[in-house]
Design an enzyme around this catalytic site. Structure first.
Site, mmCIF file in Angstrom:
data_model
loop_
_atom_site.group_PDB
_atom_site.id
_atom_site.type_symbol
_atom_site.label_atom_id
_atom_site.label_comp_id
_atom_site.label_asym_id
_atom_site.label_seq_id
_atom_site.Cartn_x
_atom_site.Cartn_y
_atom_site.Cartn_z
ATOM 1 N N GLN A 47 -7.845 13.116 -34.888
ATOM 2 C CA GLN A 47 -7.159 12.183 -33.781
ATOM 3 C C GLN A 47 -7.583 10.490 -34.098
ATOM 4 O O GLN A 47 -6.746 9.393 -33.659
ATOM 5 C CB GLN A 47 -6.975 12.124 -32.526
ATOM 6 N N LYS A 204 7.425 -2.696 2.250
ATOM 7 C CA LYS A 204 6.514 -1.012 2.732
ATOM 8 C C LYS A 204 4.882 -1.739 2.946
ATOM 9 O O LYS A 204 4.888 -2.369 2.621
ATOM 10 C CB LYS A 204 6.671 -0.638 1.201
ATOM 11 N N ARG A 206 1.490 0.659 3.288
ATOM 12 C CA ARG A 206 0.736 1.263 2.606
ATOM 13 C C ARG A 206 -0.309 1.951 3.416
ATOM 14 O O ARG A 206 -1.058 1.200 3.566
ATOM 15 C CB ARG A 206 0.629 1.530 1.242
#
Length: 336
Positions: A47, A204, A206
């Site tokens: 890869q 908002k 949290r």
């Protein structure tokens, strides 16, 4: 060295449909064929990324078209390796065209012992030999200061404004632009100003990262067609929750305009099953099959803007002129 240096495009694997679209638009603007430089960007068995450019680029003005979207690390390494290949091939200048700049959300230290990865990536880009960056809607405008090379940050709001004025022409008095958080107020205000609409905010709170405990709507959204505007939509949890809160506060419809549709994990399913009537994203990130099949997700093109910005950089004219509707409108005529 050629008498007249033409802009040349080369693309990685991050968003080939957008790269080809930019080349087609540049061909239209220039009145001559502009194609992608013949190259291969492949992987070894382990890869590792390998790049080979098949055309002579000595003395050329090169533009690498590569977003650093999912898989972010692979696409970032492709960009850096392509830049190194071009620099070692004596390209006159190398510009990175990054419609989506990954790692932008890590732009400050929110806790102790955390990285500022946006700065790290900026350093890597400059060290790879890239001399200029062209991007769109950075997560935070101050990221431009992380670079020691010029950065042109385009905005999606002019494109969104054209789209909104077309799709909401008959109900313009009922439209309200909504910022999904306090941090996005400047972006929402800019769009609201362009379409002459009022502004509201969803605040908002949290309890912990990734989990919204409470949302409060600042402003009267009753009987309004609300348009949420933001730069990134990842899992769409907060976006769908904000749409529900707006509907609970009396909004008649909720739409969303998001610049970068990351849309990872359950995002597409959430949007499809949400109360949102539509989600509009740009093609800065290549749309997946699920996004293309979603009935309430629509993609608007950025190729006309990026093609013109590339030409403006190449010939030394203003890029900021693309922020104006009078300039952008003719470019998008018949498209939006």
């Amino acid at each position: 060295m050629p008498t007249v240096i033409e802009p040349k495009l080369i693309a990685g694997n991050a968003n080939l449909p957008l790269a080809n679209a930019i080349a087609r638009r540049m061909s239209l603007y220039r009145g001559m064929s502009v194609g992608l430089v013949d190259a291969r960007v492949e992987r070894f068995n382990d890869q590792e990324i390998f790049v080979e450019v098949y055309e002579n680029v000595r003395g050329e003005d090169m533009f690498i078209l590569q977003s650093t979207s999912r898989p972010a690390n692979d696409n970032l390494m492709e960009l850096l390796i392509m830049a190194d290949a071009l620099r070692r091939s004596s390209a006159s200048r190398v510009t990175a065209v990054m419609p989506y700049f990954g790692y932008a959300r890590q732009d400050r230290r929110t806790k102790a012992r955390t990285p500022i990865t946006a700065k790290l990536v900026a350093n890597m880009i400059a060290e790879a030999g890239i001399e200029r960056v062209l991007t769109m809607d950075l997560h935070a405008a101050q990221i431009q200061g992380f670079f020691d090379i010029p950065v042109d940050n385009l905005y999606a709001s002019p494109i969104f404004a054209l789209d909104i004025l077309r799709h909401f022409d008959n109900v313009s008095d009922e439209v309200m632009v909504v910022s999904p958080d306090v941090g996005g107020v400047a972006r929402a205000r800019e769009l609201a100003k362009r379409i002459n609409a009022p502004l509201s905010i969803v605040d908002k709170r949290r309890e912990k990262a990734g989990e919204v405990a409470e949302m409060t709507v600042i402003g009267d959204v009753r009987d309004k067609k609300c348009i949420i505007v933001d730069d990134i939509c990842d899992t769409a949890g907060t976006l769908c929750k904000a749409a529900e809160v707006l509907m609970e506060h009396g909004a008649t419809e909720v739409h969303a305009y998001i610049t970068h549709g990351v849309l990872s994990g359950p995002a597409v399913e959430r949007v499809t099953n949400s109360v949102m009537k539509s989600l509009v994203v740009t093609d800065s990130i290549a749309a997946t099959d699920a996004v293309s099949a979603a009935p309430n997700i629509r993609v608007v093109p950025t190729a006309p803007m990026f093609a013109q910005a590339i030409l403006n950089i190449w010939n030394g004219t203003s890029v900021s002129s693309l922020f104006e509707t009078d300039t952008l409108g003719p470019i998008y005529e018949g498209i939006i």
